[in-house]
Design a protein around this motif. Sequence first.
Motif, PDB file in Angstrom:
ATOM      1  N   LEU A  87       0.828  -1.204   0.000  1.00 19.53           N
ATOM      2  CA  LEU A  87       0.000   0.000   0.000  1.00 19.53           C
ATOM      3  C   LEU A  87       0.863   1.254   0.000  1.00 19.53           C
ATOM      4  O   LEU A  87       0.581   2.216  -0.734  1.00 19.53           O
ATOM      5  N   LEU A  88       1.917   1.275   0.794  1.00 15.48           N
ATOM      6  CA  LEU A  88       2.802   2.443   0.845  1.00 15.48           C
ATOM      7  C   LEU A  88       3.492   2.660  -0.489  1.00 15.48           C
ATOM      8  O   LEU A  88       3.672   3.796  -0.933  1.00 15.48           O
ATOM      9  N   LYS A  89       3.885   1.570  -1.131  1.00 16.03           N
ATOM     10  CA  LYS A  89       4.610   1.665  -2.406  1.00 16.03           C
ATOM     11  C   LYS A  89       3.723   2.137  -3.544  1.00 16.03           C
ATOM     12  O   LYS A  89       4.158   2.894  -4.416  1.00 16.03           O
ATOM     13  N   THR A  90       2.476   1.696  -3.558  1.00 19.08           N
ATOM     14  CA  THR A  90       1.600   1.963  -4.712  1.00 19.08           C
ATOM     15  C   THR A  90       0.612   3.091  -4.466  1.00 19.08           C
ATOM     16  O   THR A  90       0.225   3.793  -5.410  1.00 19.08           O
ATOM     17  N   LYS A  91       0.192   3.285  -3.220  1.00 20.28           N
ATOM     18  CA  LYS A  91      -0.854   4.271  -2.930  1.00 20.28           C
ATOM     19  C   LYS A  91      -0.533   4.964  -1.605  1.00 20.28           C
ATOM     20  O   LYS A  91      -1.177   4.715  -0.586  1.00 20.28           O
ATOM     21  N   ARG A  92       0.464   5.836  -1.624  1.00 22.89           N
ATOM     22  CA  ARG A  92       0.941   6.475  -0.395  1.00 22.89           C
ATOM     23  C   ARG A  92      -0.165   7.284   0.287  1.00 22.89           C
ATOM     24  O   ARG A  92      -0.286   7.272   1.518  1.00 22.89           O
ATOM     25  N   GLN A  93      -0.969   7.997  -0.504  1.00 22.34           N
ATOM     26  CA  GLN A  93      -2.031   8.805   0.093  1.00 22.34           C
ATOM     27  C   GLN A  93      -3.040   7.924   0.829  1.00 22.34           C
ATOM     28  O   GLN A  93      -3.485   8.240   1.935  1.00 22.34           O
ATOM     29  N   LYS A  94      -3.370   6.785   0.230  1.00 20.65           N
ATOM     30  CA  LYS A  94      -4.297   5.847   0.865  1.00 20.65           C
ATOM     31  C   LYS A  94      -3.654   5.241   2.110  1.00 20.65           C
ATOM     32  O   LYS A  94      -4.330   5.014   3.124  1.00 20.65           O
ATOM     33  N   PHE A  95      -2.359   4.960   2.034  1.00 20.10           N
ATOM     34  CA  PHE A  95      -1.630   4.448   3.196  1.00 20.10           C
ATOM     35  C   PHE A  95      -1.762   5.412   4.372  1.00 20.10           C
ATOM     36  O   PHE A  95      -2.079   5.003   5.496  1.00 20.10           O
ATOM     37  N   ASN A  96      -1.528   6.699   4.129  1.00 20.71           N
ATOM     38  CA  ASN A  96      -1.591   7.691   5.199  1.00 20.71           C
ATOM     39  C   ASN A  96      -3.010   7.841   5.737  1.00 20.71           C
ATOM     40  O   ASN A  96      -3.210   8.022   6.948  1.00 20.71           O
ATOM     41  N   TYR A  97      -3.990   7.753   4.861  1.00 15.78           N
ATOM     42  CA  TYR A  97      -5.381   7.863   5.300  1.00 15.78           C
ATOM     43  C   TYR A  97      -5.751   6.673   6.186  1.00 15.78           C
ATOM     44  O   TYR A  97      -6.342   6.841   7.256  1.00 15.78           O
ATOM     45  N   GLN A  98      -5.403   5.465   5.733  1.00 19.88           N
ATOM     46  CA  GLN A  98      -5.744   4.276   6.510  1.00 19.88           C
ATOM     47  C   GLN A  98      -4.984   4.251   7.839  1.00 19.88           C
ATOM     48  O   GLN A  98      -5.517   3.799   8.860  1.00 19.88           O
TER      49      GLN A  98
END
Length: 292
Positions: free
Chosen positions: A247-258
């Motif tokens: 998740l951090l590698k592909t979707k950093r914004q989603k990582f931070n939200y989750q």
Amino acid sequence: MIDFIRLFRRIDNHRLFLEREDIKFVEGIIYKNQRHIKYAWYNDPKSNCKIKVGYNNWVEFSGSITKYWYEENYTNLPYSDLACAIHELADTLYSHPSDLILRSFEFGLNILLDDTIKALNLTDLAFNYKNKFFQDMDGDNLASIGKRCVLQEYQLKLYSKSMQYKLPYELLRYEIKVHKKRILDPYNFHTFDSLLNKNNLIFLKEQLIEKLSEILFYDNTIPQHLLSNYERQLCANWQSEIYRKKLLKTKRQKFNYQKKRLLETIDKHGKLHLKPNLIQQVSDTWDNLLES
């Protein structure tokens, strides 16, 4: 408080060390090319601390100052003993503490835990430091004794002293290993005597708390029946390091939200309260040691 240190000093005459009666230095040659090693060394069998003396006139010390003083490092070193150890070690190196360059050091605390959680299990709940991941930290028998998070200028360590030394109680070690002293600016940690300055030591406590506050600790006591479907799935997903890394590698914004939503869920439903409890213990223990 202070544990592993590396000290260095230029000296006038290396023979003064090699001719000592109290310390027997070893000289040797490199096996493959039979060339002489450029320094002599002494390993203290009780503390495992090492002193090297260079033939071009330098001296270096490396090892745990707590082991140097106590011959073990699962006891926290209070300020009074730290000061004694610093002056005695400097005398051993024919130096004043202000003469010895402090090349690197580790600082932290041994934290006594109650019966609710084992130190090793607690380290498994450390998921991330900011957006960095923890990795296993091997002990002498190659079994994992905890976690470390390695960054360019420093690393964080969370590991079980109980497992390392087979102690009959649960003792967690939390420490910061400094690679580049720039992270400690604007405070001066250039020479050994800087570790005698109480303002410097207060700053180190603040660094421990600041870094600790950035660690994401999971809470495995969260009652699943109190969670929404989203929260339940979020908790399940984030317990997988593979999921978090992808998740951090592909979707950093989603990582931070989750990550933010997970922290909210832990704060709302968790029973362990690991982070606030550890922060309080670090603050109280450090203050007590500083006045002891």
